[in-house]
Design a protein around this motif. Structure first.
Motif, PDB file in Angstrom:
ATOM      1  N   VAL A 196       0.687  -1.286   0.023  1.00  0.00           N
ATOM      2  CA  VAL A 196       0.097   0.148  -0.072  1.00  0.00           C
ATOM      3  C   VAL A 196       0.798   1.357  -0.048  1.00  0.00           C
ATOM      4  O   VAL A 196       0.551   2.131  -0.868  1.00  0.00           O
ATOM      5  N   LEU A 197       1.938   1.470   0.820  1.00  0.00           N
ATOM      6  CA  LEU A 197       2.680   2.122   0.756  1.00  0.00           C
ATOM      7  C   LEU A 197       3.503   2.502  -0.357  1.00  0.00           C
ATOM      8  O   LEU A 197       3.844   3.856  -0.747  1.00  0.00           O
ATOM      9  N   SER A 198       4.029   1.673  -1.036  1.00  0.00           N
ATOM     10  CA  SER A 198       4.496   1.932  -2.395  1.00  0.00           C
ATOM     11  C   SER A 198       3.906   2.391  -3.523  1.00  0.00           C
ATOM     12  O   SER A 198       4.059   3.308  -4.114  1.00  0.00           O
ATOM     13  N   VAL A 199       2.575   1.790  -3.244  1.00  0.00           N
ATOM     14  CA  VAL A 199       1.582   2.466  -4.219  1.00  0.00           C
ATOM     15  C   VAL A 199       1.117   3.778  -3.980  1.00  0.00           C
ATOM     16  O   VAL A 199       1.381   4.712  -5.061  1.00  0.00           O
ATOM     17  N   VAL A 200       1.033   4.227  -2.731  1.00  0.00           N
ATOM     18  CA  VAL A 200       0.832   5.702  -2.426  1.00  0.00           C
ATOM     19  C   VAL A 200       2.085   6.428  -2.958  1.00  0.00           C
ATOM     20  O   VAL A 200       2.184   7.550  -3.380  1.00  0.00           O
TER      21      VAL A 200
ATOM     22  N   VAL B  86       2.214   6.876  -6.840  1.00  0.00           N
ATOM     23  CA  VAL B  86       1.065   7.847  -7.220  1.00  0.00           C
ATOM     24  C   VAL B  86       1.345   9.228  -6.937  1.00  0.00           C
ATOM     25  O   VAL B  86       1.204  10.172  -7.878  1.00  0.00           O
ATOM     26  N   VAL B  87       2.064   9.529  -5.762  1.00  0.00           N
ATOM     27  CA  VAL B  87       2.290  10.919  -5.486  1.00  0.00           C
ATOM     28  C   VAL B  87       3.377  11.424  -6.405  1.00  0.00           C
ATOM     29  O   VAL B  87       3.290  12.560  -6.952  1.00  0.00           O
ATOM     30  N   MET B  88       4.297  10.461  -6.595  1.00  0.00           N
ATOM     31  CA  MET B  88       5.566  11.061  -7.758  1.00  0.00           C
ATOM     32  C   MET B  88       5.005  11.126  -9.152  1.00  0.00           C
ATOM     33  O   MET B  88       5.389  12.109  -9.731  1.00  0.00           O
ATOM     34  N   LEU B  89       4.127  10.217  -9.201  1.00  0.00           N
ATOM     35  CA  LEU B  89       3.506  10.330 -10.785  1.00  0.00           C
ATOM     36  C   LEU B  89       2.529  11.598 -10.950  1.00  0.00           C
ATOM     37  O   LEU B  89       2.666  12.166 -12.059  1.00  0.00           O
TER      38      LEU B  89
ATOM     39  N   THR C 230       9.251  15.299  -1.540  1.00  0.00           N
ATOM     40  CA  THR C 230       9.466  15.123  -0.296  1.00  0.00           C
ATOM     41  C   THR C 230       9.012  14.044   0.164  1.00  0.00           C
ATOM     42  O   THR C 230       9.399  13.036   1.102  1.00  0.00           O
ATOM     43  N   VAL C 231       7.269  13.909   0.346  1.00  0.00           N
ATOM     44  CA  VAL C 231       6.468  13.169   0.827  1.00  0.00           C
ATOM     45  C   VAL C 231       6.735  11.651   0.106  1.00  0.00           C
ATOM     46  O   VAL C 231       6.783  10.631   1.053  1.00  0.00           O
ATOM     47  N   SER C 232       6.955  11.777  -1.132  1.00  0.00           N
ATOM     48  CA  SER C 232       7.099  10.363  -1.770  1.00  0.00           C
ATOM     49  C   SER C 232       8.396   9.655  -1.323  1.00  0.00           C
ATOM     50  O   SER C 232       8.213   8.361  -1.027  1.00  0.00           O
TER      51      SER C 232
ATOM     52  N   SER D 132      10.022   4.421   4.515  1.00  0.00           N
ATOM     53  CA  SER D 132       9.044   3.830   5.354  1.00  0.00           C
ATOM     54  C   SER D 132       8.733   2.309   4.824  1.00  0.00           C
ATOM     55  O   SER D 132       8.704   1.370   5.543  1.00  0.00           O
ATOM     56  N   VAL D 133       8.579   2.159   3.537  1.00  0.00           N
ATOM     57  CA  VAL D 133       9.014   0.854   2.836  1.00  0.00           C
ATOM     58  C   VAL D 133       9.953   0.168   3.102  1.00  0.00           C
ATOM     59  O   VAL D 133      10.065  -1.154   3.535  1.00  0.00           O
ATOM     60  N   VAL D 134      11.009   0.845   3.030  1.00  0.00           N
ATOM     61  CA  VAL D 134      12.349   0.158   3.392  1.00  0.00           C
ATOM     62  C   VAL D 134      12.592  -0.360   4.858  1.00  0.00           C
ATOM     63  O   VAL D 134      12.922  -1.317   4.889  1.00  0.00           O
TER      64      VAL D 134
END
Length: 215
Positions: A37-41, A44-47, A159-161, A167-169
């Motif tokens: 879920v975090l990776s998808v978020v 999307v934020v970066m896209l 920065t958010v992305s 956090s995924v790490v």
């Protein structure tokens, strides 16, 4: 009667063991869904990170570091889903009297892919963090001025992305430890055979030490 009592007494232990293993497998499946879920978020934020104003326009596609972050998060999201489904299938394939256990080949596969995913997403976060730092601070040595004063919204989303990616790490570090323990706990500690023990000590120095300090 004693045999009957022992037999009846063993049931709760087996049931508790199976239940504990099932809880661990279910917990790990859920733990693998969170980084998905975090990776998808983060992806999307970066896209959606593109800004156009009086100074010009800038997009994530202009920077290879941000492009890599998108690819890495997409790959990790897909792997997180597949690994969670695999862990769940291992749990469901076990019978009611058998504690869920992954095969050694499966444990090796999950361990290797967990390590790869950890380093891939760590590299993505590190590269993106460097780009964000340069955008905020610039680099006088190469006459690269800071850009966040002109493209503040772009830098905030980046920065958010990047933060979500780190956090995924963190989750993958935990998953790597879990898969490492599951794999290497399947191996027994090395034992010394009776033949090897009887032939020790072999060299002269060892013989002298054995004579000086008898057991």
């Amino acid at each position: 009667m004693s045999g009957l009592n022992n037999h009846e007494g063993s049931k709760p232990t087996t049931s508790a063991s199976n239940g504990g293993a099932g809880i661990r497998m279910t917990g790990e499946s859920l733990l693998r869904v969170v980084p998905m879920v975090l990776s998808v978020v983060a992806l999307v934020v970066m896209l959606k990170n593109a800004v156009a104003n009086d100074y010009g326009s800038v997009s994530y596609s202009d920077l290879s570091g941000f492009q890599y972050l998108i690819y890495a998060n997409g790959a990790c999201a897909a792997y997180s889903l597949l690994s969670a489904l695999y862990i769940t299938s291992v749990f469901r394939s076990s019978t009611g009297t058998t504690a869920p256990s992954m095969s050694r080949r499966g444990a090796w596969t999950v361990f290797i892919f967990d390590q790869v995913a950890t380093y891939v997403i760590l590299a993505a976060g590190s590269v993106s963090a460097e780009v964000v730092y340069l955008a905020n601070k610039g680099d006088v040595a190469v006459t690269w001025s800071e850009a966040c004063g002109s493209y503040g919204g772009f830098c905030k989303k980046a920065t958010v992305s990047t933060g979500i990616t780190f956090s995924v790490v963190g989750f993958y570090v935990i998953l790597s430890l879990i898969s490492s323990y599951r794999l290497f706990s399947k191996y027994d500690a090395p034992s010394i055979s009776s033949t090897a023990a009887s032939s020790y000590p072999r060299n002269k120095q060892d013989q002298e030490m054995a004579a000086a300090f008898p057991a």
